[in-house]
Design a protein around this motif. Structure first.
Motif, mmCIF file in Angstrom:
data_model
loop_
_atom_site.group_PDB
_atom_site.id
_atom_site.type_symbol
_atom_site.label_atom_id
_atom_site.label_comp_id
_atom_site.label_asym_id
_atom_site.label_seq_id
_atom_site.Cartn_x
_atom_site.Cartn_y
_atom_site.Cartn_z
ATOM 1 N N ASP A 90 -23.514 1.031 -69.098
ATOM 2 C CA ASP A 90 -24.549 0.095 -68.661
ATOM 3 C C ASP A 90 -25.760 0.906 -68.228
ATOM 4 O OD1 ASP A 90 -26.136 -1.848 -67.540
ATOM 5 O OD2 ASP A 90 -24.472 -2.922 -66.590
ATOM 6 N N PHE A 91 -26.744 0.988 -69.115
ATOM 7 C CA PHE A 91 -27.906 1.840 -68.861
ATOM 8 C C PHE A 91 -28.779 1.327 -67.724
ATOM 9 C CE2 PHE A 91 -26.556 3.160 -73.020
ATOM 10 C CZ PHE A 91 -26.855 4.518 -73.063
ATOM 11 N N ARG A 92 -28.545 0.098 -67.314
ATOM 12 C CA ARG A 92 -29.323 -0.455 -66.210
ATOM 13 C C ARG A 92 -28.936 0.188 -64.873
ATOM 14 N NH1 ARG A 92 -27.788 -6.607 -67.064
ATOM 15 N NH2 ARG A 92 -25.772 -5.529 -67.165
ATOM 16 N N THR A 93 -27.800 0.894 -64.836
ATOM 17 C CA THR A 93 -27.337 1.485 -63.574
ATOM 18 C C THR A 93 -27.931 2.874 -63.318
ATOM 19 O OG1 THR A 93 -25.375 2.441 -64.627
ATOM 20 C CG2 THR A 93 -25.158 0.220 -63.698
ATOM 21 N N ARG A 94 -28.926 3.264 -64.085
ATOM 22 C CA ARG A 94 -29.592 4.548 -63.852
ATOM 23 C C ARG A 94 -30.160 4.538 -62.427
ATOM 24 N NH1 ARG A 94 -31.529 8.928 -66.825
ATOM 25 N NH2 ARG A 94 -33.638 9.663 -66.392
ATOM 26 N N HIS A 95 -29.846 5.556 -61.657
ATOM 27 C CA HIS A 95 -30.214 5.546 -60.241
ATOM 28 C C HIS A 95 -30.574 6.950 -59.772
ATOM 29 C CE1 HIS A 95 -25.926 6.479 -60.470
ATOM 30 N NE2 HIS A 95 -26.034 7.076 -59.296
ATOM 31 N N ALA A 96 -31.076 7.028 -58.552
ATOM 32 C CA ALA A 96 -31.532 8.310 -58.002
ATOM 33 C C ALA A 96 -31.377 8.286 -56.492
ATOM 34 C CB ALA A 96 -32.994 8.552 -58.379
ATOM 35 N N ALA A 97 -31.318 9.491 -55.921
ATOM 36 C CA ALA A 97 -31.319 9.655 -54.461
ATOM 37 C C ALA A 97 -32.694 10.172 -54.062
ATOM 38 C CB ALA A 97 -30.233 10.637 -54.031
ATOM 39 N N CYS A 98 -33.436 9.374 -53.293
ATOM 40 C CA CYS A 98 -34.783 9.756 -52.872
ATOM 41 C C CYS A 98 -34.733 10.960 -51.928
ATOM 42 C CB CYS A 98 -35.465 8.593 -52.162
ATOM 43 S SG CYS A 98 -35.787 7.180 -53.232
ATOM 44 N N PRO A 99 -35.789 11.759 -51.922
ATOM 45 C CA PRO A 99 -35.821 12.909 -51.008
ATOM 46 C C PRO A 99 -35.727 12.467 -49.547
ATOM 47 C CG PRO A 99 -37.592 13.049 -52.632
ATOM 48 C CD PRO A 99 -36.991 11.697 -52.767
ATOM 49 N N VAL A 100 -35.039 13.270 -48.754
ATOM 50 C CA VAL A 100 -34.944 13.020 -47.319
ATOM 51 C C VAL A 100 -36.225 13.544 -46.670
ATOM 52 C CG1 VAL A 100 -33.680 13.545 -45.208
ATOM 53 C CG2 VAL A 100 -32.439 13.149 -47.339
ATOM 54 N N LEU A 101 -36.966 12.652 -46.025
ATOM 55 C CA LEU A 101 -38.231 13.052 -45.408
ATOM 56 C C LEU A 101 -37.989 13.659 -44.029
ATOM 57 C CD1 LEU A 101 -41.257 13.249 -45.485
ATOM 58 C CD2 LEU A 101 -41.413 10.843 -44.816
ATOM 59 N N THR A 102 -37.267 12.961 -43.183
ATOM 60 C CA THR A 102 -36.870 13.523 -41.899
ATOM 61 C C THR A 102 -35.428 13.133 -41.621
ATOM 62 O OG1 THR A 102 -37.751 11.590 -40.716
ATOM 63 C CG2 THR A 102 -39.181 13.508 -40.878
ATOM 64 N N GLY A 103 -34.705 14.047 -41.026
ATOM 65 C CA GLY A 103 -33.300 13.800 -40.742
ATOM 66 C C GLY A 103 -32.412 14.488 -41.754
ATOM 67 N N SER A 104 -31.170 14.085 -41.788
ATOM 68 C CA SER A 104 -30.176 14.633 -42.714
ATOM 69 C C SER A 104 -29.337 13.490 -43.257
ATOM 70 C CB SER A 104 -29.289 15.650 -41.993
ATOM 71 O OG SER A 104 -28.320 16.197 -42.864
#
Length: 473
Positions: A429-443
């Motif tokens: 299911d190509f609609r499930t393409r996803h990403a983890a956004c960069p952490v700006l502050t914190g962990s």
């Protein structure tokens, strides 16, 4: 200390202090009176594993990534502000110069110009410092060449002339001046630079340059990705109207007594969030087990099937087997209750920590048809589903975004996202393409279970009609 370095500006500054600045300290102490003390400090540095030049470059790249993704103003970042909130002390002109230099090394001329300009501004505002590691002429050299690489030859010539006023005998600047003047003349005549006279067809620079990496996904997808990370793309009230929150037992007897809290995030493909499915004591144990095993996270090479590091996935990861602890067994059993799928063919629990700028660019969890070597050692088929546990809250950034669906899931400690990677037909299911956004502050701490196809025949049977369309990218 963890709270201090969870700020990307502080993390960069601390890394710089322990690399380039530290070398200056060693040089100052390299006299007889300081030899013994210097030897002690040098030994301490090796024992404590001070950051390396590679670490400094990584911290700088992470800060540039955050600046782009979250549209952070250069002067605001230099003042220690992130999204209008004061998080850190101000950077010095030397700190800004080093950011510009690191960007130059990475062939990132856009950020070189931004940070060298900021360094110039701060240099003019700061009191004269006899121990300054760079001069106005150094900034102009970086600025001129980077401006040329961005296509502004006239501005590059102006800066080079300014540089020559400061240092008339600057050999590279004199050569580049001739080149820029020639190119401007030829541009005015609407002719391309040929270099027919045997001269260099590009200006000369002996400043260190490293090979850059090409973009791995389209401009439109990157734009969508970054807008989702910033929270600029949100579901409309009409999109949210059909979504429901409810208690579910998924036909598990125990769950009739202790139902799960389910929140629908998207209906087709079906993406849900389960709340309060990992408890604080479980999270702390999993973190404790993972820390000594952490390694740079890897991806599978589509051609060779081998695991390798990649610039588009920056995080630390570790794997924990189910049988290692009763609490891990409980988490895996809870995952089976949530999904209704057989966990005996799931991969080990992967624990991931994203630090400053940590991210994972748009990708699929399932293997495409051309990735014939993927998961070949497991013999359990493709990844049918993903369960992603959020093990921490994140102060700013760190969302999981689905770029084709234009939705964002924001980390909430103790919750878990669940979705199918494959249609019932077994097609991806190509609609499930996803990403983890960069952490700006914190962990950001997460853990995930990738569940495979084998043994799921009766738990998620194929439909009578094909359920996959022609959608693909």
């Amino acid at each position: 200390m963890p709270a201090y370095v969870s700020n990307p500006i502080n993390a960069y500054l601390l890394t710089k202090r322990l690399t380039t600045d530290w070398r200056q300290v060693e040089n100052l102490m390299a006299h007889d009176v300081g030899v013994e003390f210097l030897n002690n400090i040098t030994n301490y540095r090796h024992v404590m594993k001070f950051p390396s030049d590679e670490d400094l470059n990584g911290a700088a790249v992470a800060l540039m990534r955050l600046q782009d993704t979250y549209k952070l103003d250069t002067s605001s970042v230099a003042r220690g502000m992130l999204n209008g909130i004061q998080y850190s002390t101000e950077m010095s002109s030397d700190d800004c110069f080093e950011l510009g230099r690191q960007s130059y090394v990475n062939h990132d001329y856009y950020h070189t110009v931004l940070w060298m300009n900021e360094a110039m501004t701060r240099l003019q505002e700061e009191p004269q410092n006899q121990t300054q590691s760079f001069t106005r002429a150094d900034i102009l050299e970086y600025l001129a060449f980077s401006t040329y690489k961005q296509g502004n030859v006239e501005r590059a010539l102006t800066m080079t002339n300014e540089l020559l006023e400061l240092t008339p005998d600057h050999e590279r600047a004199r050569g580049n001046k001739v080149f820029y003047e020639k190119e401007i003349a030829e541009l005015q005549a609407e002719r391309k630079v040929k270099g027919d006279d045997g001269s260099e067809s590009t200006p000369v620079s002996d400043l260190p340059i490293a090979k850059g990496d090409p973009s791995i996904y389209t401009f439109n997808e990157r734009k969508s990705y970054e807008m989702l990370c910033r929270g600029e793309l949100k579901p409309t009230p009409a999109d949210l109207r059909p979504m429901r929150c409810r208690y579910v037992h998924n036909n598990v007897p125990f769950r009739r007594l202790a139902p799960l809290k389910l929140e629908e995030a998207y209906l087709d493909p079906y993406i849900v969030i389960y709340h309060d499915v990992m408890y604080d004591n479980e999270i702390e144990l999993v973190k404790k087990m993972a820390r000594p095993r952490f390694r740079r996270a890897t991806v599978q090479n589509a051609v060779t099937g081998e695991l390798e590091t990649a610039h588009y996935r920056i995080s630390k990861s570790a794997w924990i087997r189910t049988e290692e602890h009763k609490i891990v067994e409980n988490i895996v059993q809870r995952t089976e209750d949530m999904t209704g799928l057989d966990m005996s063919v799931a991969e080990e629990l992967q624990v991931v920590n994203y630090g400053i700028g940590g991210h994972y660019e748009p990708h699929f969890d399932f293997a495409r048809k051309d990735e014939v070597r993927a998961f070949q050692g497991l013999n359990t088929g493709n990844r049918i589903a993903t369960v992603l546990f959020y093990m921490s809250d994140v102060e700013q950034g760190g969302a999981t975004v689905f770029t084709n669906l234009r939705i964002a899931l924001w980390p909430k400690k103790g919750s878990a996202a669940f979705w199918y990677n494959l249609h019932k037909s077994g097609e991806g299911d190509f609609r499930t393409r996803h990403a983890a956004c960069p952490v700006l502050t914190g962990s950001k701490w997460v853990s995930n279970k990738w569940i495979h196809e084998r043994n799921q025949e009766f738990r998620r049977p194929c439909g009578l009609e094909p359920d996959h369309g022609e959608f693909a990218i």
